[in-house]
Design an enzyme around this catalytic site. Structure first.
Site, PDB file in Angstrom:
ATOM      1  CG  ASP A 166      27.961  42.997  54.748  1.00 11.04           C
ATOM      2  OD1 ASP A 166      26.864  42.433  54.700  1.00 11.04           O
ATOM      3  OD2 ASP A 166      28.282  43.954  54.018  1.00 11.04           O
ATOM      4  CG  ASP A 212      22.782  45.908  50.009  1.00 10.19           C
ATOM      5  OD1 ASP A 212      22.612  45.286  51.076  1.00 10.19           O
ATOM      6  OD2 ASP A 212      23.893  46.035  49.457  1.00 10.19           O
TER       7      ASP A 212
HETATM    8  C1  GLA Z   1      26.652  44.742  51.590  1.00 11.66           C
HETATM    9  C2  GLA Z   1      25.840  45.383  52.684  1.00 11.66           C
HETATM   10  C3  GLA Z   1      25.819  46.884  52.510  1.00 11.66           C
HETATM   11  C4  GLA Z   1      27.248  47.414  52.497  1.00 11.66           C
HETATM   12  C5  GLA Z   1      28.068  46.703  51.454  1.00 11.66           C
HETATM   13  C6  GLA Z   1      29.531  47.028  51.587  1.00 11.66           C
HETATM   14  O1  GLA Z   1      26.046  44.892  50.362  1.00 11.66           O
HETATM   15  O2  GLA Z   1      24.540  44.882  52.697  1.00 11.66           O
HETATM   16  O3  GLA Z   1      25.072  47.485  53.530  1.00 11.66           O
HETATM   17  O4  GLA Z   1      27.792  47.228  53.774  1.00 11.66           O
HETATM   18  O5  GLA Z   1      27.937  45.287  51.565  1.00 11.66           O
HETATM   19  O6  GLA Z   1      30.332  46.309  50.686  1.00 11.66           O
END
Ligand code: GLA
Length: 871
Positions: free
Chosen positions: A470, A527
């Protein structure tokens, strides 16, 4: 010894192939035979004497490095190779043969690529090498050079017998080749019956396939068939093939058809079935301007001798590299006994698995994960192809141990992370884990920044197979994203364990900055949430024009083995209805998106299970041709996508995103087909019958769709779209380039309006009107590809007069991307009415720059944003 077309050439090949093995077995070191085929450019028009500059004489006389010394012998004559022989057709179709030297071009006074090609393969394979050069100018692979399997399954409709017949020169090429192979005594003076080995095939052609629109359209398909047919007709299934792009006017050539030919040529190397057995060299760097050349004839490289030397050299080197790779690969394949795919790929098709985040967020523990693993097996998901079980954020303890290593959260995972992996592996699944390249993860737990090697080693020790990396807090790292990922890539290599690296950067543009050099997939979006609009928004970043210039028609051209556009994990099972769940799955399938299920499998209904394991739908996603689907129609909330498949059919998604009940018609023309075609419904797994020229999905309600497969299995491959040529999004080598004249590689936020303000008026900054420029609304980021070619970036910026009073905006120029970039210029906060600011900064050696405009509901203008290359 003039050749005749063999009237039953196909049959005679079998005899000859048998002969080949007999001959091969009879002596120790067979002659290595390389075929140089193509059209006028392979014939070769590099002048040896004619003209003032750029002829062979001139090149050798002015060769300061001594690179071309070998072309002359001790007496100053053109040198002859003792170990390399050539048989060549010339412009008048008469045959020349003998020891390789200058003069085997289209005329006795010209050279082609054979000269340097012969030197390279001669040096490499020593002993005896024979070049068979079969070339005819002014032909087209859509007509007289047409490969038989591109016409129909069984070959030509009737056997070509005269020059304009379909395939005449293709057949002639083969019969010439066999004529030589049959009579080696005549062409290799000291031939002692060693036999031969067909060792490679090189192709270089001129511009004829661009002249005719049809030929141009069919070119990629025809070329792929040509490669396959040559291999099958010569009885050499893995014959190394190297292609030199047509080159034309070098990088200056902007003719769309010239570019489409070259792109089709470049595309060959990306076909999965051609991986490590076809290689393409881009020749555009070899173009020499007219004043430096003997003649003004760009389509024959201005008859410049050096151009032909360079083409031959690059083809020769590509051939040697390819053969070396092939040998290495054959061995690898044998060892690993990989049947279907090249074993070099970690993800030959999009990865498929389950990830914990969308179902559980932070709330994961050993028990739950074990239950999930069990269900992945018992539900049939594993057998349907769900390989990876990935633990997302929040598996780790808040502190590292005294050795700086990550440790499991002891309450959630009391037996540690290796135990979790062991369990996952015991179920025949692969183990995926989450980390973040910031100093903290997105959930404020320990990130991997400055612990990259330690952490990758821990993962390897725990048996991890897949790492989702990430990007939260990575901005503070002070590194470019590419630098960051390079660190991880190397750290992973150092462990010696193969681990997939999934780049999770909220869609900051990894496809653009070369993410595939480091990882196998990258996010294209922010997301995803369990709402259909969020699903559509994410799909749009990969399959629409949301993430890049419309000309890309989505990011499909960046997709392929170990190179996947990831619009985020699935919300199938978490959406409002089965209709929505199905649309979501079909979209991910057609977009060749990584499939990471994100529902709580413990509560999965049978209906949802049937969706995520739908065999024929998943097969579209996993098709070995790995073409990402692309949108062929979009209007009034109706969308159609097309994904050409490896079996000669194509998958089509017809989707109604709107409120109105609608019929949707796809025309075969839109998807590269014609005539009568069978159609199959992939959800129903049912044939719907044959349809002429089009198919209509009737009365689709809101969010309803149809996913069909069109065409007959075993037909020639359906051609995909032509990729946008790189020069459309790359700064040219020299001169001034206005950024509004090339495409951006990636953008986020509000798209720029080119050569106008955001409201569509002419750009006016201070008193000056700008013809070129980018009008933006906050927030807008645009990434441009400089390719290390530019020296300076210049622009004039000002807040647009239409901005609300007191609104504040800020212009920044950065390297690469905002998330992991360096600031090169910062205007600071600017208000409406503030004086224009002139930017003039150094951008030497930069691959990408990002223009960023931030603020709140404010408008800005980049006047004359341009890069200047001095070389
Ligand atoms: C980010 C990523 C998600 C998930 C969260 C976890 O938002 O884009 O896919 O992995 O972190 O904290």
């Amino acid at each position: 010894m003039k050749t005749q077309i063999n009237s039953c050439f196909k049959n005679s090949f079998f005899v000859l192939i048998t002969l080949f093995f007999v001959l091969k077995a009879s002596a120790q070191e067979p002659i290595k035979v390389f075929i140089l085929a193509g059209q006028s450019n392979m014939q070769g028009h590099g002048e040896m004497e004619k003209g003032e500059k750029g002829n062979l004489n001139w090149v050798v006389n002015n060769d300061k490095t001594g690179k071309y010394k070998h072309l002359r012998d001790a007496n100053g004559d053109w040198a002859k190779r003792d170990d390399v022989y050539i048989y060549a057709t010339d412009k008048f179709d008469s045959i020349k043969s003998g020891k390789l030297s200058a003069g085997y071009g289209a005329f006795a006074t010209t050279i082609g690529p054979e000269l340097e090609f012969g030197r390279i393969v001669g040096d490499e394979y020593g002993n005896k090498v024979l070049l068979i050069k079969t070339t005819w100018g002014g032909k087209s692979i859509n007509v007289d050079f047409r490969p038989p399997s591109s016409v129909s399954d069984s070959g030509y409709v009737s056997l070509p017998s005269k020059p304009k017949d379909t395939g005449y020169y293709y057949v002639k090429m083969l019969s010439d080749i066999y004529e030589v192979l049959d009579n080696l005594h005549d062409y290799v003076p000291d031939y002692k019956g060693e036999g031969y080995e067909i060792s490679g095939f090189a192709w270089h052609q001129g511009w004829n396939d661009r002249v005719n629109k049809e030929a141009n359209k069919a070119y990629e398909k025809n070329l792929a068939h040509l490669i396959k047919d040559v291999r099958s007709d010569l009885g050499t299934p893995n014959l190394p093939v190297v292609i030199a792009t047509t080159g034309m006017k070098g990088w200056e050539d902007k003719d769309p058809r010239a570019l489409s030919i070259m792109n089709a040529q470049l595309a060959m190397a990306k076909y999965p079935e051609f991986k490590n057995n076809v290689s393409v060299v881009d020749t555009r760097d070899f173009y020499k301007e007219r004043p430096d050349s003997p003649a003004n004839q760009f389509y024959h490289w201005n008859r410049n001798a050096e151009s032909y030397l360079l083409i031959g050299e690059s083809l020769g080197k590509a051939m040697v590299d390819l053969k070396a790779k092939q040998t290495a690969n054959n061995v690898l394949q044998l060892i690993r006994n990989v049947a279907r795919y090249d074993s070099d790929f970690l993800t030959p098709t999009p990865p498929v698995g389950w990830n914990s985040w969308n179902a559980f967020e932070k709330d994961i523990d050993e028990n739950k994960i074990k239950q999930i693993a069990d269900i992945m097996v018992s539900s049939g998901m594993r057998d349907a192809g769900y390989k990876y079980l990935v633990l997302d954020d929040a598996w780790m303890a808040a502190e590292r141990n005294e050795n700086g290593q990550l440790v499991a959260d002891s309450i959630k995972f009391p037996n540690g992370m290796k135990a979790v992996g062991d369990y996952i592996h015991s179920k025949g699944l692969k183990y995926g884990i989450y980390e973040c390249r910031g100093d903290l993860t997105c959930q404020n737990l320990p990130g991997s920044f400055e612990h990259e090697e330690i952490d990758m080693q821990s993962f390897a020790d725990w048996g991890v197979d897949y790492i989702k990396l990430d990007a939260c807090f990575a901005k503070k790292n002070g590194r470019l994203s590419s630098e960051d990922f390079d660190v991880y890539h190397k750290a992973i290599l150092k462990t010696g364990r193969s681990m997939v690296l999934s780049i999770s950067d909220f869609g900051s543009g990894a496809w653009a900055w070369g993410g595939k050099n480091y990882g196998q997939l990258w996010r294209t979006s922010g997301d995803i949430f369990p709402r259909i609009q969020s699903v559509y928004r994410c799909a749009e970043t990969s399959g629409g024009d949301g993430a890049s210039h419309p000309a890309f028609n989505g990011l499909w051209q960046f997709a392929g083995p170990d190179s996947w556009n990831d619009p985020d994990m699935l919300q199938v099972g978490n959406l409002k209805s089965i209709t929505e769940d199905k649309v979501h799955f079909s979209l991910w399938s057609i977009l060749a998106a990584p499939i990471m299920a994100g529902n709580d499998l413990r509560k999965m209904s049978d209906e949802v299970k049937d969706i995520i394991t739908a065999k024929e739908v998943l097969a579209i996603n996993q098709d070995p041709r790995t073409h990402q689907g692309y949108r062929v129609y979009e209007k009034d909330s109706i969308e159609i996508y097309n994904k050409p498949l490896s079996d000669g059919t194509t998958a089509v998604l017809m989707l109604n995103k709107g409120e109105k009940v609608s019929d949707i018609t796809v025309f075969w023309e839109q998807i590269g087909l014609a005539g009568k075609q069978p159609v199959r419904d992939l959800w129903l797994e049912k044939d719907l019958g044959e349809f002429s020229e089009s198919f209509t999905a009737k009365s689709l309600e809101k969010h309803e769709h149809l996913l069909i497969k069109v065409g007959t299995v075993g037909s020639p491959l359906v051609a995909g779209p032509t990729p946008v040529s790189e020069d459309k999004y790359t700064v040219p080598k020299s001169g001034t380039t206005y950024l509004s004249d090339i495409y951006y590689m990636a953008k986020k936020g509000n798209a720029p309006v080119e050569d106008k303000t955001f409201h569509g008026e002419k750009i006016k900054i201070g008193r000056k009107k700008f013809k070129k420029g980018l009008g933006v609304k906050s927030n807008a980021e645009m990434m441009y590809r400089l390719n290390g070619r530019a020296d300076r970036f210049q622009a004039t910026v000002q807040i647009d007069r239409s901005s609300p009073k007191d609104s504040i905006g800020r212009f920044q120029v950065m390297v690469e991307e905002k998330f992991g970039g360096r600031v090169l210029f910062d205007s600071g906060k600017m208000k409406r009415g503030d004086k224009p600011v002139e930017i003039d900064i150094d951008v030497i050696d930069l691959e990408f720059i990002l223009l960023d405009f931030s603020g709140k509901k404010v408008f800005g203008n980049w006047g004359d944003p341009k890069v200047i290359s001095n070389n």
